[in-house]
Design a protein around this motif. Structure first.
Motif, PDB file in Angstrom:
ATOM      1  N   LEU A 113       0.835  -1.206   0.000  1.00 11.78           N
ATOM      2  CA  LEU A 113       0.000   0.000   0.000  1.00 11.78           C
ATOM      3  C   LEU A 113       0.869   1.255   0.000  1.00 11.78           C
ATOM      4  O   LEU A 113       0.546   2.244  -0.670  1.00 11.78           O
ATOM      5  CB  LEU A 113      -0.933  -0.007   1.204  1.00 11.78           C
ATOM      6  CG  LEU A 113      -2.084  -1.018   1.159  1.00 11.78           C
ATOM      7  CD1 LEU A 113      -2.919  -0.931   2.436  1.00 11.78           C
ATOM      8  CD2 LEU A 113      -2.967  -0.791  -0.061  1.00 11.78           C
ATOM      9  N   ALA A 114       1.956   1.216   0.741  1.00 13.10           N
ATOM     10  CA  ALA A 114       2.870   2.362   0.759  1.00 13.10           C
ATOM     11  C   ALA A 114       3.423   2.625  -0.638  1.00 13.10           C
ATOM     12  O   ALA A 114       3.552   3.786  -1.071  1.00 13.10           O
ATOM     13  CB  ALA A 114       4.010   2.110   1.743  1.00 13.10           C
ATOM     14  N   GLY A 115       3.743   1.556  -1.348  1.00  8.22           N
ATOM     15  CA  GLY A 115       4.238   1.708  -2.709  1.00  8.22           C
ATOM     16  C   GLY A 115       3.193   2.288  -3.641  1.00  8.22           C
ATOM     17  O   GLY A 115       3.492   3.164  -4.467  1.00  8.22           O
ATOM     18  N   LYS A 116       1.949   1.827  -3.511  1.00 10.21           N
ATOM     19  CA  LYS A 116       0.870   2.340  -4.361  1.00 10.21           C
ATOM     20  C   LYS A 116       0.586   3.810  -4.078  1.00 10.21           C
ATOM     21  O   LYS A 116       0.241   4.576  -4.988  1.00 10.21           O
ATOM     22  CB  LYS A 116      -0.404   1.500  -4.162  1.00 10.21           C
ATOM     23  CG  LYS A 116      -0.322   0.099  -4.741  1.00 10.21           C
ATOM     24  CD  LYS A 116      -1.548  -0.726  -4.427  1.00 10.21           C
ATOM     25  CE  LYS A 116      -2.737  -0.353  -5.292  1.00 10.21           C
ATOM     26  NZ  LYS A 116      -2.603  -0.858  -6.668  1.00 10.21           N
ATOM     27  N   ARG A 117       0.738   4.215  -2.819  1.00  6.39           N
ATOM     28  CA  ARG A 117       0.481   5.617  -2.479  1.00  6.39           C
ATOM     29  C   ARG A 117       1.489   6.549  -3.144  1.00  6.39           C
ATOM     30  O   ARG A 117       1.184   7.707  -3.429  1.00  6.39           O
ATOM     31  CB  ARG A 117       0.490   5.790  -0.959  1.00  6.39           C
ATOM     32  CG  ARG A 117      -0.746   5.203  -0.295  1.00  6.39           C
ATOM     33  CD  ARG A 117      -0.605   5.039   1.203  1.00  6.39           C
ATOM     34  NE  ARG A 117      -1.771   4.338   1.756  1.00  6.39           N
ATOM     35  CZ  ARG A 117      -1.769   3.604   2.856  1.00  6.39           C
ATOM     36  NH1 ARG A 117      -0.647   3.474   3.561  1.00  6.39           N
ATOM     37  NH2 ARG A 117      -2.871   2.998   3.264  1.00  6.39           N
ATOM     38  N   GLN A 118       2.669   6.021  -3.395  1.00  2.68           N
ATOM     39  CA  GLN A 118       3.684   6.827  -4.087  1.00  2.68           C
ATOM     40  C   GLN A 118       3.325   7.026  -5.561  1.00  2.68           C
ATOM     41  O   GLN A 118       3.848   7.908  -6.222  1.00  2.68           O
ATOM     42  CB  GLN A 118       5.061   6.150  -3.975  1.00  2.68           C
ATOM     43  CG  GLN A 118       5.573   5.999  -2.552  1.00  2.68           C
ATOM     44  CD  GLN A 118       5.786   7.344  -1.864  1.00  2.68           C
ATOM     45  OE1 GLN A 118       6.283   8.284  -2.462  1.00  2.68           O
ATOM     46  NE2 GLN A 118       5.397   7.423  -0.604  1.00  2.68           N
ATOM     47  N   GLU A 119       2.428   6.176  -6.068  1.00  2.57           N
ATOM     48  CA  GLU A 119       2.047   6.212  -7.481  1.00  2.57           C
ATOM     49  C   GLU A 119       0.673   6.841  -7.695  1.00  2.57           C
ATOM     50  O   GLU A 119       0.050   6.655  -8.736  1.00  2.57           O
ATOM     51  CB  GLU A 119       2.035   4.784  -8.042  1.00  2.57           C
ATOM     52  CG  GLU A 119       3.366   4.045  -7.902  1.00  2.57           C
ATOM     53  CD  GLU A 119       3.242   2.581  -8.264  1.00  2.57           C
ATOM     54  OE1 GLU A 119       2.126   2.144  -8.625  1.00  2.57           O
ATOM     55  OE2 GLU A 119       4.255   1.866  -8.198  1.00  2.57           O
ATOM     56  N   MET A 120       0.180   7.598  -6.715  1.00  2.00           N
ATOM     57  CA  MET A 120      -1.181   8.116  -6.775  1.00  2.00           C
ATOM     58  C   MET A 120      -1.444   8.940  -8.026  1.00  2.00           C
ATOM     59  O   MET A 120      -2.530   8.840  -8.623  1.00  2.00           O
ATOM     60  CB  MET A 120      -1.468   8.962  -5.530  1.00  2.00           C
ATOM     61  CG  MET A 120      -2.951   9.236  -5.312  1.00  2.00           C
ATOM     62  SD  MET A 120      -3.854   7.718  -4.929  1.00  2.00           S
ATOM     63  CE  MET A 120      -5.418   8.033  -5.714  1.00  2.00           C
ATOM     64  N   ALA A 121      -0.496   9.735  -8.447  1.00  2.00           N
ATOM     65  CA  ALA A 121      -0.688  10.580  -9.626  1.00  2.00           C
ATOM     66  C   ALA A 121      -0.963   9.738 -10.871  1.00  2.00           C
ATOM     67  O   ALA A 121      -1.684  10.170 -11.784  1.00  2.00           O
ATOM     68  CB  ALA A 121       0.531  11.465  -9.839  1.00  2.00           C
ATOM     69  N   PHE A 122      -0.396   8.531 -10.906  1.00  2.00           N
ATOM     70  CA  PHE A 122      -0.644   7.615 -12.028  1.00  2.00           C
ATOM     71  C   PHE A 122      -1.946   6.849 -11.834  1.00  2.00           C
ATOM     72  O   PHE A 122      -2.721   6.659 -12.791  1.00  2.00           O
ATOM     73  CB  PHE A 122       0.521   6.633 -12.161  1.00  2.00           C
ATOM     74  CG  PHE A 122       0.238   5.491 -13.095  1.00  2.00           C
ATOM     75  CD1 PHE A 122       0.268   5.663 -14.467  1.00  2.00           C
ATOM     76  CD2 PHE A 122      -0.077   4.232 -12.589  1.00  2.00           C
ATOM     77  CE1 PHE A 122      -0.018   4.607 -15.332  1.00  2.00           C
ATOM     78  CE2 PHE A 122      -0.359   3.164 -13.441  1.00  2.00           C
ATOM     79  CZ  PHE A 122      -0.327   3.362 -14.817  1.00  2.00           C
ATOM     80  N   LEU A 123      -2.229   6.430 -10.623  1.00  2.00           N
ATOM     81  CA  LEU A 123      -3.395   5.585 -10.344  1.00  2.00           C
ATOM     82  C   LEU A 123      -4.720   6.290 -10.601  1.00  2.00           C
ATOM     83  O   LEU A 123      -5.733   5.624 -10.860  1.00  2.00           O
ATOM     84  CB  LEU A 123      -3.352   5.088  -8.897  1.00  2.00           C
ATOM     85  CG  LEU A 123      -2.253   4.074  -8.561  1.00  2.00           C
ATOM     86  CD1 LEU A 123      -2.261   3.763  -7.071  1.00  2.00           C
ATOM     87  CD2 LEU A 123      -2.422   2.798  -9.372  1.00  2.00           C
TER      88      LEU A 123
END
Length: 200
Positions: free
Chosen positions: A35-45
């Protein structure tokens, strides 16, 4: 409380996504790291908010502190195409408090088209994640429960469904005994073919 089929379907997809993220190939719980990794990609998600909202909503896991159950219960009763309008993000303001890190993510989401509706859905999903599983099951099976009561009143199934249970168990026993007899006969035939005396 009443949960719409729309939110029940979303909850199922959300839970599946959480389950997929939780464990690695060795069975270790790696949910927080992923989840921490996905939060770093929020602009893409944010590009996936419309097509796969459950895959993006998980980044807000444990980011809501719900303060007004009535507000959230009202949200869960809605379908996305309700004639009276789907609740706006701003209408939920009294229902929860966002964690600081979740506020930062929400700010990114709100810059994208459809961001407010996505956040409304996410709030509903996070709220449901904290509910007992039985709450959603009961709301989805209300009609089934009515049918069960009708069957009891008509006496078709008998008290507590015991008659049906006995019938099914009897069928299983007959099938199992038949299978066992067939296996025994086949084994006896094979032994005779190998030169052994037939068993009685």
């Amino acid at each position: 409380m009443s949960i719409s089929p729309y939110f029940l379907d979303l909850r199922s997809a959300y839970q599946s996504e959480m389950d997929d993220l939780r464990f690695d190939s060795e069975g270790c719980d790696v949910l927080h790291q992923r989840l921490a990794g996905k939060r770093q990609e929020m602009a893409f998600l944010v590009q996936m908010m419309d097509s796969s909202p459950e895959m993006v909503a998980v980044v807000f896991h444990q980011g809501f502190d719900f303060t007004e159950k009535a507000v959230m219960d009202h949200l869960l009763s809605h379908d996305s195409h309700d004639a009276d309008g789907f609740p706006a993000w701003s209408s939920l303001a009294d229902g929860f408090v966002l964690a600081p890190w979740a506020q930062d993510l929400a700010h990114i989401v709100l810059q994208a088209p459809g961001g407010e509706k996505f956040l409304t859905l996410t709030a509903g999903l996070e709220y449901m994640a904290g509910l007992p599983v039985s709450a959603s099951i009961v709301s989805a099976e209300d009609n089934d429960g009515d049918n069960d009561e009708d069957r009891d009143e008509n006496g078709e199934d008998g008290e507590n469904g015991e008659n049906a249970l006995v019938i099914f168990e009897g069928d299983d026993d007959r099938e199992q005994s038949g299978d066992a007899r067939a296996r025994h006969e086949a084994g006896s035939d094979w032994l005779v073919q190998q030169g052994f005396d037939a068993k009685d």
